[in-house]
Each structure stands twice: as structure tokens, then as C-alpha cells.
Design an enzyme around this catalytic site. Structure first.
Site, PDB file in Angstrom:
ATOM      1  N   ASP A 188      -0.229  -8.371  -9.532  1.00 51.12           N
ATOM      2  CA  ASP A 188       0.625  -7.177  -9.345  1.00 51.12           C
ATOM      3  C   ASP A 188       0.936  -6.266 -10.818  1.00 51.12           C
ATOM      4  O   ASP A 188       1.752  -6.010 -10.836  1.00 51.12           O
ATOM      5  CB  ASP A 188       1.855  -7.653  -8.873  1.00 51.12           C
ATOM      6  CG  ASP A 188       1.796  -8.751  -7.645  1.00 51.12           C
ATOM      7  OD1 ASP A 188       1.204  -8.099  -6.592  1.00 51.12           O
ATOM      8  OD2 ASP A 188       2.256  -9.846  -7.591  1.00 51.12           O
ATOM      9  N   SER A 205       3.331  -3.231 -14.542  1.00 47.82           N
ATOM     10  CA  SER A 205       3.950  -4.404 -13.706  1.00 47.82           C
ATOM     11  C   SER A 205       4.354  -3.656 -12.437  1.00 47.82           C
ATOM     12  O   SER A 205       5.164  -2.673 -12.327  1.00 47.82           O
ATOM     13  CB  SER A 205       5.142  -4.945 -14.381  1.00 47.82           C
ATOM     14  OG  SER A 205       5.769  -5.632 -13.514  1.00 47.82           O
ATOM     15  N   ARG A 206       3.641  -3.922 -11.351  1.00 45.68           N
ATOM     16  CA  ARG A 206       3.853  -3.179 -10.090  1.00 45.68           C
ATOM     17  C   ARG A 206       5.196  -3.406  -9.352  1.00 45.68           C
ATOM     18  O   ARG A 206       5.715  -2.416  -8.478  1.00 45.68           O
ATOM     19  CB  ARG A 206       2.549  -3.319  -9.150  1.00 45.68           C
ATOM     20  CG  ARG A 206       1.281  -2.481  -9.960  1.00 45.68           C
ATOM     21  CD  ARG A 206       0.204  -2.340  -9.096  1.00 45.68           C
ATOM     22  NE  ARG A 206      -0.989  -1.916 -10.158  1.00 45.68           N
ATOM     23  CZ  ARG A 206      -1.925  -2.985 -10.324  1.00 45.68           C
ATOM     24  NH1 ARG A 206      -2.045  -4.222  -9.731  1.00 45.68           N
ATOM     25  NH2 ARG A 206      -2.982  -2.458 -11.214  1.00 45.68           N
ATOM     26  N   VAL A 207       5.579  -4.681  -9.365  1.00 42.75           N
ATOM     27  CA  VAL A 207       6.612  -5.050  -8.504  1.00 42.75           C
ATOM     28  C   VAL A 207       8.024  -5.307  -9.454  1.00 42.75           C
ATOM     29  O   VAL A 207       8.968  -5.430  -8.936  1.00 42.75           O
ATOM     30  CB  VAL A 207       6.203  -6.074  -7.414  1.00 42.75           C
ATOM     31  CG1 VAL A 207       5.164  -5.446  -6.801  1.00 42.75           C
ATOM     32  CG2 VAL A 207       5.698  -7.425  -8.306  1.00 42.75           C
TER      33      VAL A 207
END
Ligand code: ATP
Ligand code: MG
Length: 496
Positions: free
Chosen positions: A338, A363-365
Site C-alpha cells: 500500500d 502511503s496509500r492508506v
């Protein structure tokens, strides 16, 4: 005809009455012994991952099912296995013994202690390979996992249940970031697992020593499959670590797992695959190399409270060659995780430590999990840094710059300085916010570039000495209110 039928029925009745019971065993014979891998004939009813026992006592497990033979990787010493030897299938898949007692211990991938301490009393057997929980059982990531590294917590925040890749060349501080994160989990109710794959034993000893000195070993398990071990053990090491993590997650706990590193894991698997003579693909890796890592990292997730809660956060580490992120293994793992924290040799050598390239780290989440107060200060910093990078490149050739650009460059240089951090000195969330707030409000604009480090040290010292009320208010309210800003201003002005 009738007679025969009656006769058969009679026999069946007799058989049912008899006390003899029948035990069947799946038996095969060694056909060929290769380097760490054995081909066996006659095992027609075994499954993938099933454990087999050789007549000479060694154990192995099925890794390849061919039409007429089964491929077995041997766990441990394979040198005394002879062709023609009897092999028995044990009718269970490879599992490791786990219990609470494993905390604070150094074990091999089969959970055998390696630290000369007493044996670990088993609570449960956990399968090494397991299908990841489906989406029904999962919950989105909303709770932060503080790494204690300013640059990461501010710009690429990590949430509990996330998978964040740490990627970079040799010696750029990958392991250090992972270990600092473990050290920072003290008192945070997070169980940590450090899985070393293909590392030198001397490096592992340093890791264990560092954790012990920082009182972090008590909530950590170290799984060690060093370079000297057979490829088979290196191959199962991360899955074992994941099994241990699942044991704690199933108890509703938050777990952090570090796989250091998955490049070496891929090498071990490539070695096994080539010995099995599977067709080699790109970079001589087998065709299922993506599945190797995706099935591992999918097991990290956050479980819904309805199903017991708990989470596994994974920080896999991948080593690149000359910063090449488009090589096979890096691209695979980048696409599975992620987000990634990208470390660069140039930055490291220029003294920017941690050497994080903020431009291509994401950081995607984790943003959803970031504390509001941190968001308040980090949002502006990100913008400052992005503009700074853009300007810095061409401003080198220009002599007279306008005021606006000069201001931007000044701000960017200071922010870059303030994000530097010594190793093994994680900051608490409150401390991070105070330092970044000072940069965000422009208090550093008048401080010389070379004095930023001194400024920060002094600020942290004052915060630790008399800023407890401010930091605890920030942590309680989760935002920086105008009143808090006043207090912060007083603290920071003292240092300036
Ligand atoms: P390898 O590829 O060999 O595994 P690595 O990328 O894991 O290396 P580390 O072993 O973590 O890198 O760090 C390399 C060296 O840099 C170590 O000597 C470490 O002490 C130093 N180092 C890392 N981070 C920092 C930091 N923030 N401040 C000072 N020194 C650091
Ligand atoms: Mg390392």
C-alpha cells in the site's frame, strides 16, 4: 448369481464383526536427490505443503506435484538421504508451534529456539501457509502505527493493518527504520516480529542486541533464517513469521511484522525452482514469483471487531541495485503493497538520514489513520518540500532570484534539515508535532541552516523538560487548538 451375492454379503458381515482395523499409509520412494530438493515417486495422494518423513529421520514438505513424481524440499540436513529410501507422508501440512512464551525469543523458521534458552511450551500449531482473510472479515485502516521517525509519520504515515514497503540500495538505512519502528512500539500494545531472511548471523546478533538494549525484545519475536541456512528454510521463514503474527492477531492484538528482506527470499525461491527445473522467466525467476509474495503480504490486514479485531502491519524490505525500482522483484512488491518508503544512496551520503526520497515515497492508506494534529502540520510541509525540490534543481544556475523564490528555497532547506533524525532515537507523537509545528509556522526561517540541528535538539530538550502539558493536550484533543498554539509559541520562542 444369487449365490455369489449371498456369499459376498456373508463375507462382509464377517469382516464387520472382526476386530482387525486397517491403517493406510501413503508411502513413496526417493527417486532422485538434488541440492536440497528430493524427487519422490509413489506418493499419489499427497497435497501441496504436506509434511513427509524420510526413513533416515529427516523431514520435508511437498513443494511440487508432477504427473509421476512429487518434489520435496528437505528441512535441515539432506546429505544423508539416499535414492531408493522410503518416504512416508504424515498427512498434515507444515505448521509451527506457537504460544505467548515465544515473545522475547530468537527462533528458526520452525520455531525451534536459537538463543540457548529453555524450550518454548507450545499452545497451538499454526499452519505456515494459510489463505488470507477475505474482505468480509476486514476493516479499513484507521488506527495509526507510529514509527517514531518524523519524516515517515508526517509524510508517509502508516496505519495498523497496512503494508508499507521499505526499499533502497545496500546500506541506506532500511533495517534501521524497521528497528526504530519496533523500538517505538514500547507501551503501544503492539507485538513485533522481526524476520531475517538470508542475513549474516553477525547482523542478526546486532539486531537482537539492539532490541535487548532498548528493552524492545520483550514484546518482539526474532525469526532467523540466515544466509548459511538451506534455501528451504529461508523460503518458509516469512510464512512462519506470518503464522506467528496470526496467532497473536487471532487473540485480537495488533502485530507488526518486518520481512528483512524479500529480495533474498525471492533468491531462495528461485534457487529451489531452478533445482526443480521449472521453466525460468524474467531474471530467471519462476512464473509464480508474484504469487510467492502476494499470498504472503495479503495475510497482513486489519480484522473487523465483529470477528475479534486485531491487525497485522507488514513492513517488507526490498533491496534494489543502483536504485533500480523497475527491476522484477521491486515492481512486483511495489504493486502488492500500500505504498513505499524509498531510500537513496545519494541522500544518505549527503548526510540526509533517514535518506528518504520524499518525492517518490507514498502511503496509500495511512493518511486515513494519521492524527488530525499531525495532518495540520504535515500538509503544509509536503507542499513546501515539493516546491523546494522543483526550485532547487534550476536555482543552482541562477544568480539573482526573486524574493518569493528565495523564501521558498530557504523554507525547503530548513524543512529538509528538520526531518533529519538520528538512528535508534524515535520520537513520541507529541514531540514530532512540536518540532514540525515550529517548521510549519516558519520559526526556522531565521535560523541558519547549520543551526537547525542544534535548534531541534534544544527544542526537544525543552519539550521533554517542561512541555509535557502541551504535548499531552495535543494528544488528548488530537488537534492543535489556538490556545495550544500560544503555548507552543512560547516554548519555541524560548529556543529561537
Ligand atoms: P543492508 O542493505 O546492508 O541491509 P540497510 O539498508 O539495512 O543495509 P542499515 O544497516 O540500516 O542499512 O544502515 C546502514 C548504516 O547506516 C548503519 O551503519 C547505520 O548505523 C547507519 N544509519 C542508518 N540510518 C541512520 C540514521 N538515521 N542516522 C545515522 N546513521 C544511520
Ligand atoms: Mg539491512
Amino acid at each position: 448369481m444369487k449365490l455369489i451375492d449371498d456369499y459376498l454379503k456373508e463375507i462382509e458381515k464377517d469382516l464387520n464383526k472382526s476386530a482387525i482395523s486397517v491403517n493406510t499409509e501413503e508411502i513413496g520412494f526417493v527417486d532422485e536427490v538434488r541440492d536440497g530438493v528430493v524427487l519422490v515417486t509413489g506418493l499419489d495422494n499427497v497435497t501441496f505443503g504436506e509434511v513427509v518423513e524420510f526413513n533416515s529421520g529427516a523431514k520435508g514438505y511437498i513443494i511440487d506435484l508432477m504427473e509421476d513424481r512429487a518434489g520435496v524440499v528437505v528441512l535441515g540436513d539432506y546429505l544423508h538421504i539416499r535414492s531408493g529410501e522410503r518416504v512416508k507422508a504424515l498427512n498434515y501440512t507444515l505448521s509451527v508451534p506457537v504460544s505467548e512464551e515465544i515473545l522475547g525469543r530468537v527462533v528458526d523458521p520452525l520455531c525451534t529456539p536459537q538463543d540457548n534458552l529453555p524450550t518454548i511450551k507450545m499452545d497451538k500449531m499454526y499452519p505456515v501457509e494459510k489463505i488470507a482473510p477475505t474482505v468480509v472479515y476486514r476493516k479499513s485502516v484507521t488506527v495509526p502505527l507510529q514509527t517514531g521517525v518524523k519524516a515517515i509519520d508526517a509524510l508517509t504515515p502508516i496505519g495498523r493493518g497496512q503494508r508499507e514497503l521499505i526499499i533502497g540500495d545496500r546500506g541506506t538505512g532500511k533495517t534501521t527504520i524497521a528497528l526504530d519502528t519496533i523500538i517505538n512500539q514500547k507501551g503501544q500494545n503492539v507485538i513485533c516480529i522481526y524476520c531475517g531472511i538470508g542475513q549474516k548471523n553477525s547482523k542478526m546478533a546486532l539486531v537482537v542486541d539492539l532490541l535487548r538494549r532498548n528493552n524492545a525484545l520483550e514484546y518482539t519475536v526474532v525469526v532467523n533464517a540466515p544466509a548459511a541456512d538451506a534455501a528451504a528454510l529461508q523460503y518458509i521463514a516469512p510464512y512462519s513469521a506470518s503464522a506467528i503474527a496470526e496467532y497473536f492477531m487471532d487473540k485480537g492484538k495488533d502485530v507488526l511484522v518486518i520481512y528483512d528482506d524479500l529480495s533474498k527470499h525471492a533468491w531462495a525461491y528461485r534457487q529451489i525452482s531452478l533445482i526443480l527445473r521449472r521453466p525460468a522467466g524474467r531474471e530467471a525467476y519462476p512464473g509464480d514469483i508474484f504469487y510467492l509474495h502476494s499470498r504472503l503480504l495479503e495475510r497482513s490486514c486489519r480484522i473487523d471487531e465483529k470477528y475479534g479485531g486485531g491487525s497485522i502491519t507488514a513492513l517488507p524490505i526490498v533491496e534494489t541495485l543502483e536504485g533500480d525500482v523497475s527491476a522484477y522483484i521491486p515492481t512486483n512488491i511495489i504493486s502488492i503493497t500500500d505504498g513505499q518508503i524509498f531510500l537513496e544512496t545519494d541522500l544518505f551520503n549527503a548526510g540526509v538520514r533517514p535518506a528518504i526520497n520524499i518525492g517518490i515515497s507514498v502511503s496509500r492508506v495511512g493518511g486515513n489513520a494519521q492524527t488530525k494534529a499531525m495532518k495540520q502540520v504535515a500538509g503544509k510541509l509536503k507542499l513546501d518540500l515539493a516546491q523546494y525540490r522543483e526550485m532547487a534543481a534550476f536555482s543552482q544556475f541562477e544568480s539573482d532570484l526573486d524574493e518569493e523564490t528565495k523564501k521558498l528555497l530557504n523554507r525547503g532547506a530548513k524543512v529538509t534539515q528538520i526531518l533529519k533524525q538520528d538512528k535508534n532515537k524515535p520520537y513520541s507523537l507529541g514531540e514530532e508535532i512540536v518540532v514540525l509545528w515550529a517548521a510549519h509556522k516558519g520559526f526556522l526561517d531565521t535560523v541558519g541552516v547549520n543551526d537547525v540541528e542544534k535548534f531541534e535538539k534544544k527544542l526537544i530538550e525543552i519539550v521533554r523538560r517542561k512541555g509535557h502539558d502541551v504535548t499531552s493536550i495535543i494528544l488528548k484533543e488530537k488537534i492543535i487548538s489556538p490556545e495550544t498554539e500560544h503555548k507552543l509559541e512560547k516554548l519555541v520562542k524560548e529556543v529561537v
